[in-house]
Design a protein around this motif. Structure first.
Motif, PDB file in Angstrom:
ATOM      1  N   UNK A  86    -112.988 -34.274   1.194  1.00 28.09           N
ATOM      2  CA  UNK A  86    -110.969 -33.434   1.436  1.00 28.09           C
ATOM      3  C   UNK A  86    -110.587 -32.680   1.957  1.00 28.09           C
ATOM      4  N   UNK A  87    -111.409 -31.835   1.633  1.00 25.04           N
ATOM      5  CA  UNK A  87    -110.819 -30.126   1.412  1.00 25.04           C
ATOM      6  C   UNK A  87    -111.598 -29.546   2.776  1.00 25.04           C
ATOM      7  N   UNK A  88    -113.004 -30.224   3.540  1.00 28.26           N
ATOM      8  CA  UNK A  88    -113.744 -30.014   4.765  1.00 28.26           C
ATOM      9  C   UNK A  88    -112.457 -30.528   5.828  1.00 28.26           C
ATOM     10  N   UNK A  89    -112.293 -31.839   5.569  1.00 29.98           N
ATOM     11  CA  UNK A  89    -111.266 -32.280   6.377  1.00 29.98           C
ATOM     12  C   UNK A  89    -109.512 -31.527   6.608  1.00 29.98           C
ATOM     13  N   UNK A  90    -109.042 -30.907   5.393  1.00 36.10           N
ATOM     14  CA  UNK A  90    -107.895 -30.539   5.396  1.00 36.10           C
ATOM     15  C   UNK A  90    -109.001 -28.428   6.008  1.00 36.10           C
ATOM     16  N   UNK A  91    -109.600 -28.028   5.714  1.00 36.26           N
ATOM     17  CA  UNK A  91    -109.709 -27.057   6.676  1.00 36.26           C
ATOM     18  C   UNK A  91    -110.220 -27.179   7.929  1.00 36.26           C
ATOM     19  N   UNK A  92    -110.356 -28.054   8.506  1.00 38.61           N
ATOM     20  CA  UNK A  92    -110.205 -28.430  10.578  1.00 38.61           C
ATOM     21  C   UNK A  92    -108.416 -28.101  10.181  1.00 38.61           C
ATOM     22  N   UNK A 106    -105.356 -26.640  13.576  1.00 36.38           N
ATOM     23  CA  UNK A 106    -103.973 -27.404  14.135  1.00 36.38           C
ATOM     24  C   UNK A 106    -104.005 -29.022  14.460  1.00 36.38           C
ATOM     25  N   UNK A 107    -105.086 -29.200  14.266  1.00 34.92           N
ATOM     26  CA  UNK A 107    -105.696 -30.750  15.244  1.00 34.92           C
ATOM     27  C   UNK A 107    -105.081 -32.006  13.721  1.00 34.92           C
ATOM     28  N   UNK A 108    -104.696 -32.515  14.193  1.00 33.72           N
ATOM     29  CA  UNK A 108    -104.271 -33.888  13.709  1.00 33.72           C
ATOM     30  C   UNK A 108    -105.357 -34.622  13.723  1.00 33.72           C
TER      31      UNK A 108
END
Length: 480
Positions: free
Chosen positions: A166-172, A177-179
């Motif tokens: 979840x942290x890694x995805x949140x970093x991206x 600024x990608x959803x």
């Protein structure tokens, strides 16, 4: 431990390994390995250090290979992380070339949204420097390929625990600024929000106008600095004006959806045009005509005029040099470099507004003479007659050569010669350099007039302009 000690990526680990490798053999002995662990900040018991060393000393020669050690740390990303990185690259690769320019990555990267910055573990400057350092490692020839993008994020992934997807995805999400999903925390999709926004705008549009004009009116109201562009905070004010009760997540998702180039702002005319087209099914009155960015143009014009009466012409010559094919057209990148080369450093918002105004065909190219023409304006009829009369006096049977200009030009009138800042020879050389004429040194009447269009703004009064023409060429010209 690497993650808890704020290691974001393997670059710093590589650097510390190299520093610990005192003989630069590419391997660490037992003592060098202990020094490396200490530099990294991994404090293990003596037994743990011994077990770790034995584990990585694959051939039992008392050495640990840097390549094998770091490769074992940097294991393959999970499917979830790999999919997220690939989706992020596709989001950034708007031209579907498989390559993204480094300049674009640097512009779009949001270091201020990095989780470490948000938790105040790192500064924006630290995160930016780490990112730029990684770019140099994973890019090539000014671009980053998908493989390079994956390798960079694999390096980041290596220092993030496997249970922290979840942290890694949140970093991206935060840095690019990608959803990764169209679904928002409220359960509504972007399509739902757009439908609501469109209906709210329609309700506030009078029968005598269309949605595009209604949007333009509201945006002009919230655009307090009259920049022609809307920031996120101004966008939220516009939503309030339209009566849209969106959460912060929804407002941000909408803004990011319209901010296609991740610039951090929306151009007023483009947004208004989109809603005019959508609201009236293509049958609308809104023509999408952009107002000229007069404040930006005036700023450049004043800067050029301060440089002397060849200021405007010098910028035109810079553009001409960049126009290798002599097509009269420049790409956005060349246009920006031309401005920078001439000493005009615009922020990204001003550059976008300026370029987009002149990009009439929306093909990311402009005819730069249109920009120069607005900077200098046109000659009055009286000044045109003076210039035409001078050309006729100087030309021989309608042909004017550069040699004739050089022979007849008197630099004594030049303001910098009068003030002693330039010699007559320097002023003459400066004048001749303004005429790049490859056609056997022949200067057409059009070229001659174009020169005086460039210098005309330096003379506010017609009598001063006329005196300059007469003094320069020592010829009698009938009064205009």
């Amino acid at each position: 431990q690497l993650f808890s000690r704020r290691y974001d990526g393997m670059e710093r680990v590589y650097q510390l390994f190299s520093e610990s490798d005192r003989d630069q053999s590419g391997s660490l002995d037992r003592y060098e390995f202990e020094a490396f662990l200490s530099k990294v900040g991994l404090f293990l018991t003596t037994q743990e250090q011994s077990e770790l060393f034995r584990y990585y000393d694959k051939n039992h020669d008392g050495q640990i290979s840097v390549t094998e050690f770091l490769s074992s740390l940097q294991s393959e990303m999970s499917e979830q992380r790999l999919s997220a990185v690939k989706a992020a690259f596709q989001f950034l690769d708007t031209e579907n070339r498989g390559l993204v320019p480094i300049e674009r990555l640097q512009r779009l990267y949001r270091a201020n949204r990095h989780p470490r910055v948000l938790t105040r573990e790192k500064t924006v400057e630290q995160v930016t420097n780490e990112f730029n350092s990684a770019l140099s490692r994973y890019s090539d020839n000014g671009t980053m390929s998908e493989d390079g993008f994956l390798a960079y994020h694999a390096s980041l992934s290596a220092t993030i625990p496997t249970e922290s997807d979840e942290y890694f995805t949140n970093l991206l999400v935060e840095t690019w600024g990608v959803n990764f999903t169209n679904q928002l925390p409220t359960g509504r999709t972007l399509e739902n929000l757009e439908d609501i926004l469109n209906e709210k705008i329609r309700q506030r549009t009078s029968s005598s106008e269309d949605e595009g004009k209604s949007v333009l009116r509201t945006f002009n109201y919230v655009d307090k600095d009259s920049s022609g562009a809307i920031t996120y905070q101004e966008f939220k004010q516009a939503l309030d004006q339209w009566g849209c009760a969106f959460s912060d997540d929804e407002a941000r998702a909408l803004f990011d959806n319209y901010d296609r180039d991740r610039s951090g702002y929306l151009l007023v005319e483009e947004f208004a045009q989109a809603f005019a087209t959508r609201g009236a099914a293509g049958c609308h009155q809104f023509n999408g005509k952009r107002e000229p960015p007069n404040s930006i143009i005036d700023k450049i014009r004043k800067d050029l005029l301060r440089r002397g009466f060849h200021g405007i012409r010098s910028l035109g010559l810079v553009f001409k040099r960049l126009d290798i094919t002599q097509s009269g057209v420049l790409t956005k990148n060349d246009f920006e470099w031309g401005l920078r080369d001439n000493g005009h450093f615009l922020n990204q918002m001003d550059l976008d507004r300026l370029f987009n105004y002149f990009d009439k065909n929306r093909n990311s190219r402009i005819q730069y003479n249109n920009f120069i023409a607005i900077l200098r304006g046109d000659l009055s009829q009286g000044r045109k007659q003076l210039v035409s009369a001078a050309y006729q006096k100087l030309s021989n049977n309608g042909v004017l050569r550069l040699d004739s200009l050089r022979a007849n030009y008197d630099p004594g009138f030049h303001p910098e010669v009068k003030s002693g800042r330039k010699s007559r020879e320097q002023a003459l050389s400066d004048f001749i350099s303004q005429w790049p004429v490859p056609n056997q040194g022949i200067i057409s009447a059009e070229d001659f007039e174009s020169y005086y269009k460039d210098v005309s703004p330096s003379y506010l009064r017609d009598d001063e302009f006329e005196n300059m023409i007469r003094s320069t060429w020592h010829i009698e010209i009938p009064p205009a």
